[in-house]
Motif scaffolding. Sequence first.
Motif, PDB file in Angstrom:
ATOM      1  N   SER A  75       2.163   1.658  -3.535  1.00 28.23           N
ATOM      2  CA  SER A  75       1.122   2.128  -4.464  1.00 28.23           C
ATOM      3  C   SER A  75       0.812   3.598  -4.234  1.00 28.23           C
ATOM      4  O   SER A  75       0.593   4.343  -5.182  1.00 28.23           O
ATOM      5  CB  SER A  75      -0.142   1.266  -4.342  1.00 28.23           C
ATOM      6  OG  SER A  75      -0.742   1.427  -3.083  1.00 28.23           O
ATOM      7  N   ALA A  76       0.815   4.052  -2.983  1.00 31.43           N
ATOM      8  CA  ALA A  76       0.586   5.469  -2.696  1.00 31.43           C
ATOM      9  C   ALA A  76       1.722   6.320  -3.273  1.00 31.43           C
ATOM     10  O   ALA A  76       1.469   7.411  -3.816  1.00 31.43           O
ATOM     11  CB  ALA A  76       0.469   5.701  -1.196  1.00 31.43           C
ATOM     12  N   GLU A  77       2.959   5.839  -3.174  1.00 26.13           N
ATOM     13  CA  GLU A  77       4.095   6.555  -3.747  1.00 26.13           C
ATOM     14  C   GLU A  77       3.945   6.674  -5.261  1.00 26.13           C
ATOM     15  O   GLU A  77       4.240   7.713  -5.841  1.00 26.13           O
ATOM     16  CB  GLU A  77       5.401   5.814  -3.420  1.00 26.13           C
ATOM     17  CG  GLU A  77       5.799   5.877  -1.980  1.00 26.13           C
ATOM     18  CD  GLU A  77       6.544   7.146  -1.636  1.00 26.13           C
ATOM     19  OE1 GLU A  77       7.358   7.607  -2.464  1.00 26.13           O
ATOM     20  OE2 GLU A  77       6.304   7.671  -0.542  1.00 26.13           O
ATOM     21  N   HIS A 130       0.836  -1.212   0.000  1.00 24.73           N
ATOM     22  CA  HIS A 130       0.000   0.000   0.000  1.00 24.73           C
ATOM     23  C   HIS A 130       0.867   1.257   0.000  1.00 24.73           C
ATOM     24  O   HIS A 130       0.558   2.232  -0.681  1.00 24.73           O
ATOM     25  CB  HIS A 130      -0.952  -0.001   1.197  1.00 24.73           C
ATOM     26  CG  HIS A 130      -2.081  -0.955   1.044  1.00 24.73           C
ATOM     27  ND1 HIS A 130      -3.153  -0.723   0.198  1.00 24.73           N
ATOM     28  CD2 HIS A 130      -2.312  -2.153   1.615  1.00 24.73           C
ATOM     29  CE1 HIS A 130      -3.984  -1.736   0.261  1.00 24.73           C
ATOM     30  NE2 HIS A 130      -3.499  -2.628   1.110  1.00 24.73           N
ATOM     31  N   HIS A 131       1.959   1.215   0.739  1.00 23.38           N
ATOM     32  CA  HIS A 131       2.897   2.347   0.765  1.00 23.38           C
ATOM     33  C   HIS A 131       3.452   2.600  -0.639  1.00 23.38           C
ATOM     34  O   HIS A 131       3.480   3.745  -1.105  1.00 23.38           O
ATOM     35  CB  HIS A 131       4.029   2.054   1.760  1.00 23.38           C
ATOM     36  CG  HIS A 131       5.210   2.949   1.621  1.00 23.38           C
ATOM     37  ND1 HIS A 131       5.185   4.272   1.997  1.00 23.38           N
ATOM     38  CD2 HIS A 131       6.458   2.706   1.135  1.00 23.38           C
ATOM     39  CE1 HIS A 131       6.373   4.809   1.747  1.00 23.38           C
ATOM     40  NE2 HIS A 131       7.152   3.869   1.231  1.00 23.38           N
TER      41      HIS A 131
END
Length: 57
Positions: free
Chosen positions: A51-53, A48-49
């Motif tokens: 993908s957010a980046e 998730h980290h």
Amino acid sequence: MQLVGAREHMTFGGSVTARTPGLLARALTRQGKGGDFRDPERIRKWAHHISAELVAA
């Protein structure tokens, strides 16, 4: 990391079973120290980290 332009890296535990190749893996399983050391929640949080980046980029 520089070659591919990676910004960070992460390593995760794996699984060591009687079928895992290698001398160290065989020794660990013979001593009863094998097992599944993966942490799905930690992997999910990292995914998730990342993908957010990527969305922010």
